[in-house]
Design a protein around this motif. Structure first.
Motif, mmCIF file in Angstrom:
data_model
loop_
_atom_site.group_PDB
_atom_site.id
_atom_site.type_symbol
_atom_site.label_atom_id
_atom_site.label_comp_id
_atom_site.label_asym_id
_atom_site.label_seq_id
_atom_site.Cartn_x
_atom_site.Cartn_y
_atom_site.Cartn_z
ATOM 1 N N ALA A 104 -21.675 9.313 13.560
ATOM 2 C CA ALA A 104 -22.682 9.708 14.552
ATOM 3 C C ALA A 104 -22.244 10.943 15.330
ATOM 4 O O ALA A 104 -22.947 11.389 16.237
ATOM 5 C CB ALA A 104 -22.939 8.556 15.511
ATOM 6 N N SER A 132 -31.618 7.679 20.366
ATOM 7 C CA SER A 132 -31.002 8.697 19.515
ATOM 8 C C SER A 132 -29.821 8.081 18.764
ATOM 9 O O SER A 132 -29.352 6.988 19.101
ATOM 10 C CB SER A 132 -30.515 9.859 20.377
ATOM 11 O OG SER A 132 -29.428 9.436 21.165
ATOM 12 N N GLU A 133 -29.368 8.817 17.736
ATOM 13 C CA GLU A 133 -28.248 8.312 16.924
ATOM 14 C C GLU A 133 -27.015 8.111 17.787
ATOM 15 O O GLU A 133 -26.257 7.160 17.620
ATOM 16 C CB GLU A 133 -27.950 9.311 15.803
ATOM 17 C CG GLU A 133 -27.112 8.717 14.694
ATOM 18 C CD GLU A 133 -26.631 9.768 13.704
ATOM 19 O OE1 GLU A 133 -25.890 9.398 12.784
ATOM 20 O OE2 GLU A 133 -26.971 10.956 13.871
#
Lengths: 65, 167
Positions: free
Chosen positions: A8, B145-146
């Motif tokens: 991520a 969000s990621e």
């Protein structure tokens, strides 16, 4: 195996900071208050462009690039 | 008879030199008693153990839980959030929850553990852990969000380890 946080885009430093923050928040009232005071950080930065100072930003609120 | 006496006198004279040899310090002597491991547990803001001799230390390494005794193979281990246990001589054992860091085993039975946060288990509140776990699960399964989801996943990893440790 690559850790999920790495894919991520988080750094190891960020990972450690998040883990430490959760540990501090899980404490009982007394040690938590002392620990959270320690975790606070105040650092401001501004980007200089063309000889002029940009907007002052708090580093904790911004994503580190 | 005479020669025998000479031999014994030589032996007597030789003894002090030999004991001088024995007094030479080696790495193993400097590290303290042979059956103990010298533990340093340090945080950025506090030193919990400073070169204390203990019997065994159990650490939650990224590669699996491990127990470290004296004369352990030198190694560097990344720690995951989890419980470390220190077994002291006579005083029983103490457990701390570490938020993650590194353990370094040095060749002379020294163990240095660096972590960001370490607290004894009785300092944690099970209610605070449960409340945060619910919150983190919501974010992880949400449509953020990621980065937010990755942060929540880290929090869940820590909180689940905490929940298992604090009873």
């Amino acid at each position: 195996m690559v850790a999920a946080w790495k894919t991520a885009g988080l750094t190891y430093n960020t990972y450690l900071a998040i883990a430490a923050r959760v540990v501090r928040r899980s404490l009982k009232e007394q040690p938590r208050l002392a620990a959270e005071r320690r975790g606070q950080m105040q650092l401001k930065f501004a980007k200089w462009e063309g000889g002029k100072q940009g907007e002052m930003k708090n580093i904790a609120a911004e994503q580190v690039q | 008879m005479n020669s025998l006496r000479t031999v014994s006198r030589v032996a007597l004279r030789a003894r002090p030199t030999r004991s001088l040899f024995a007094a030479t310090r080696t790495y193993a002597d400097a590290a303290g008693p042979g059956d103990k491991i010298r533990l340093s547990l340090t945080l950025p803001h506090q030193t919990i153990y400073k070169a204390s001799d203990v019997i065994q230390v159990n650490i939650p390494a990224e590669s699996g839980d491990m127990g470290i005794l004296a004369s352990h193979v030198p190694s560097i281990e990344q720690l995951r959030p989890g419980v470390m246990e220190v077994i002291e001589e006579g005083a029983g054992s103490k457990s701390f929850f570490l938020s993650g860091g590194f353990a370094i085993v040095q060749p002379d039975s020294q163990l240095s553990i660096n972590a960001v946060e370490a607290y004894p288990l009785e300092d944690f509140s099970i209610e605070a852990i449960r409340a945060q776990l619910i919150e983190a699960n919501k974010i992880a399964n949400g449509s953020g969000s990621e980065r937010d989801i990755a942060e929540a996943a880290i929090e869940i990893e820590v909180l689940e380890a905490l929940q298992a440790a604090v009873r």
